[in-house]
Write a protein that holds these residues in place. Sequence first.
Motif, PDB file in Angstrom:
ATOM      1  N   ASP A 180       4.874  14.887   2.700  1.00  0.00           N
ATOM      2  CA  ASP A 180       3.952  13.572   2.684  1.00  0.00           C
ATOM      3  C   ASP A 180       4.267  12.535   2.340  1.00  0.00           C
ATOM      4  N   THR A 181       5.503  12.146   3.348  1.00  0.00           N
ATOM      5  CA  THR A 181       6.198  10.546   3.930  1.00  0.00           C
ATOM      6  C   THR A 181       4.755   9.893   5.146  1.00  0.00           C
ATOM      7  N   GLY A 182       5.608   8.726   5.254  1.00  0.00           N
ATOM      8  CA  GLY A 182       4.722   7.865   6.512  1.00  0.00           C
ATOM      9  C   GLY A 182       3.246   8.110   6.713  1.00  0.00           C
ATOM     10  N   LEU A 183       2.304   8.187   5.715  1.00  0.00           N
ATOM     11  CA  LEU A 183       1.296   8.766   5.244  1.00  0.00           C
ATOM     12  C   LEU A 183       0.699   7.109   5.209  1.00  0.00           C
ATOM     13  N   SER A 184      -0.721   7.206   5.628  1.00  0.00           N
ATOM     14  CA  SER A 184      -1.495   5.840   5.963  1.00  0.00           C
ATOM     15  C   SER A 184      -2.113   5.821   4.631  1.00  0.00           C
ATOM     16  N   PRO A 185      -2.686   5.041   3.998  1.00  0.00           N
ATOM     17  CA  PRO A 185      -3.134   4.370   2.103  1.00  0.00           C
ATOM     18  C   PRO A 185      -4.509   5.120   2.662  1.00  0.00           C
ATOM     19  N   GLU A 186      -5.237   5.547   3.393  1.00  0.00           N
ATOM     20  CA  GLU A 186      -6.583   6.917   3.185  1.00  0.00           C
ATOM     21  C   GLU A 186      -5.674   8.005   2.999  1.00  0.00           C
ATOM     22  N   GLN A 187      -4.785   8.569   3.685  1.00  0.00           N
ATOM     23  CA  GLN A 187      -4.666   9.731   3.723  1.00  0.00           C
ATOM     24  C   GLN A 187      -4.025  10.115   2.103  1.00  0.00           C
ATOM     25  N   VAL A 188      -3.402   8.908   1.629  1.00  0.00           N
ATOM     26  CA  VAL A 188      -2.395   9.186   0.156  1.00  0.00           C
ATOM     27  C   VAL A 188      -3.838   9.192  -0.696  1.00  0.00           C
ATOM     28  N   ARG A 189      -4.600   8.699  -0.421  1.00  0.00           N
ATOM     29  CA  ARG A 189      -5.755   8.287  -1.356  1.00  0.00           C
ATOM     30  C   ARG A 189      -6.769  10.003  -1.318  1.00  0.00           C
ATOM     31  N   GLU A 190      -6.571  10.709  -0.038  1.00  0.00           N
ATOM     32  CA  GLU A 190      -7.580  11.544   0.300  1.00  0.00           C
ATOM     33  C   GLU A 190      -6.424  12.876  -0.649  1.00  0.00           C
ATOM     34  N   ARG A 191      -5.350  12.730  -0.234  1.00  0.00           N
ATOM     35  CA  ARG A 191      -4.631  13.826  -0.594  1.00  0.00           C
ATOM     36  C   ARG A 191      -4.987  13.756  -2.425  1.00  0.00           C
ATOM     37  N   GLN A 192      -4.420  12.221  -2.670  1.00  0.00           N
ATOM     38  CA  GLN A 192      -4.717  12.612  -4.572  1.00  0.00           C
ATOM     39  C   GLN A 192      -5.995  12.671  -5.376  1.00  0.00           C
ATOM     40  N   ALA A 193      -7.324  12.974  -3.949  1.00  0.00           N
ATOM     41  CA  ALA A 193      -8.457  13.267  -4.935  1.00  0.00           C
ATOM     42  C   ALA A 193      -8.109  14.730  -4.754  1.00  0.00           C
ATOM     43  N   GLU A 241       1.065  -1.241   0.456  1.00  0.00           N
ATOM     44  CA  GLU A 241      -0.056  -0.269   0.117  1.00  0.00           C
ATOM     45  C   GLU A 241       1.072   0.746  -0.055  1.00  0.00           C
ATOM     46  N   PRO A 242       0.229   2.663  -0.359  1.00  0.00           N
ATOM     47  CA  PRO A 242       1.194   3.338  -0.297  1.00  0.00           C
ATOM     48  C   PRO A 242       1.441   4.192   1.077  1.00  0.00           C
ATOM     49  N   THR A 243       2.316   5.171   0.867  1.00  0.00           N
ATOM     50  CA  THR A 243       2.888   5.766   2.209  1.00  0.00           C
ATOM     51  C   THR A 243       3.238   7.358   2.201  1.00  0.00           C
ATOM     52  N   MET A 244       3.803   7.755   0.922  1.00  0.00           N
ATOM     53  CA  MET A 244       3.973   8.921   0.532  1.00  0.00           C
ATOM     54  C   MET A 244       3.337   9.061  -0.632  1.00  0.00           C
ATOM     55  N   CYS A 245       2.902  10.722  -0.659  1.00  0.00           N
ATOM     56  CA  CYS A 245       2.008  10.771  -2.029  1.00  0.00           C
ATOM     57  C   CYS A 245       2.901  12.537  -2.225  1.00  0.00           C
ATOM     58  N   GLY A 246       3.383  12.686  -3.326  1.00  0.00           N
ATOM     59  CA  GLY A 246       4.402  13.690  -4.224  1.00  0.00           C
ATOM     60  C   GLY A 246       4.150  14.435  -5.395  1.00  0.00           C
ATOM     61  N   PHE A 247       4.184  14.856  -5.681  1.00  0.00           N
ATOM     62  CA  PHE A 247       3.930  16.253  -6.226  1.00  0.00           C
ATOM     63  C   PHE A 247       4.455  16.224  -7.850  1.00  0.00           C
ATOM     64  N   LEU A 248       3.854  16.414  -8.949  1.00  0.00           N
ATOM     65  CA  LEU A 248       4.149  16.192  -9.946  1.00  0.00           C
ATOM     66  C   LEU A 248       3.899  17.702 -10.991  1.00  0.00           C
ATOM     67  N   ALA A 249       4.316  18.209 -12.068  1.00  0.00           N
ATOM     68  CA  ALA A 249       4.062  19.545 -12.549  1.00  0.00           C
ATOM     69  C   ALA A 249       4.811  19.782 -13.886  1.00  0.00           C
ATOM     70  N   ASP A 250       4.278  20.392 -15.006  1.00  0.00           N
ATOM     71  CA  ASP A 250       4.819  20.405 -16.275  1.00  0.00           C
ATOM     72  C   ASP A 250       4.494  22.125 -16.292  1.00  0.00           C
TER      73      ASP A 250
END
Length: 464
Positions: free
Chosen positions: A218-231, A170-179
Amino acid sequence: MNAEVVVAGGGPVGLMTAALLNAAGVSVLVLEKLDRPTTQSRATTLHPRSLEVFSALPGLAERLIELGRPVSGTHFAVLPDLLDLTGLDTRYPFTLLVPQVRTERLLAEHLATSGVVVLRGTEVTGLEQDAEGVRVLAGGQVHHGRYLVGADGAHSAVRKLAGIEFPGREPTMCGFLADVELAEAPPRTHQWRHDTGWLSAVRLTDGVHRLFGAEPGDTGLSPEQVRERQAEPLTEGELRAVLRRVVGTDFGLRAVHWTSRANDSTRHAATFRSGRVLLAGDAAHVHLPAGGQGLNVGLQDATNLAWKLAAELRGWAPEGLLDSYDAERRPIAEKLAANTLAQSALMTTFTPAGGALRDLVSGLIADGTLTSELAGWISGIAVRYPAPPGAHPLVGARWPEAIGLPVDRMTKVDFTPDHRLGWRPARPWQGLAAAVIRPDGHVAQAWDSAEDALSQLGNLAGTG
């Protein structure tokens, strides 16, 4: 519609699979759920082995190079010391920075010219298979094929409908991407600090930079926190704030073309084949985006799979050939998962100890200790497949001159000094007298003497 092979997914992996099958004389139909091509480029890098793969389709490798920007090195875990690719034994000793949308557009144009049908706005919603073929429900219609290739991304409907498990981490981090467009060029491509995070700014083409990175929070997150951020959409204002927190400036950010968020979920399919259904690309493996490995490994999945499907459909495949797709490519996915998890640890361990580890590994790359192994793996040049017991030691290895091989048959290669075998002549390699090369550029059989080659060649199918 009917076709010998139905491909679900109109991204680069699905389109490459279709193009190679078509080149081998197989009828193919592509189903894509999006009603128009995407304008977003999640991947921006093509590796040397992928450019070799494109060379199987006349003119495409050269056209891609015109559309992109070659660079001699590539990063590992955004370390400051790059992997030098110039010493690789290939016609393409570089990575090519080219937005995924351009790669996809080039493949789509090639298929259109070749008469291959791509049905857009057609999402796969059901499938049934039996000993004769596959029935695919998509867009309210049933499409028939002998085989179905699921190249429909990380949330693959084909994988789910085929009942193939997708285990992993499961994911534990959520970073960013941008052009983005910047008024000021960043002083370094990769900037990393244990207290503020990391930012990578890769110059693409047309004045656009690809930004990606993460903050300690952005690290050490729960899968739920990752999904919330990505939304949550990444706004321009938030992006500016992130840049200022990480490196102290937004580099005069003046235009944002696209933003997204990325996580480190790491999974691969339990099997790449279930009967007449086969998986490739993100449908078969997902991981933290790291140097474009996902796209490139997916393209190489397509290359391994397409010729085997063609051989099966044309009747010259030896027993078990199609099963070898899973046997050869799933271990690559397993290694990919381990590789990207290791990079994730190096990129996102935002502590002094993490910084010390980065310095250590970067130093090993700088002095050449790790360069050869890592460059060979990431570039795809060093990938080799297991050989059967008793086979020549080079069976399964990539032949360095694997450029423009026919996609519908094996190629006999003559390494003898006077080319007395009369096969395709080649420069000396590994002390061999002769070899038979698979359509994907790997060695099917090899001989140290010309006499052995002549006496044993008849046992190998598909040499034409």
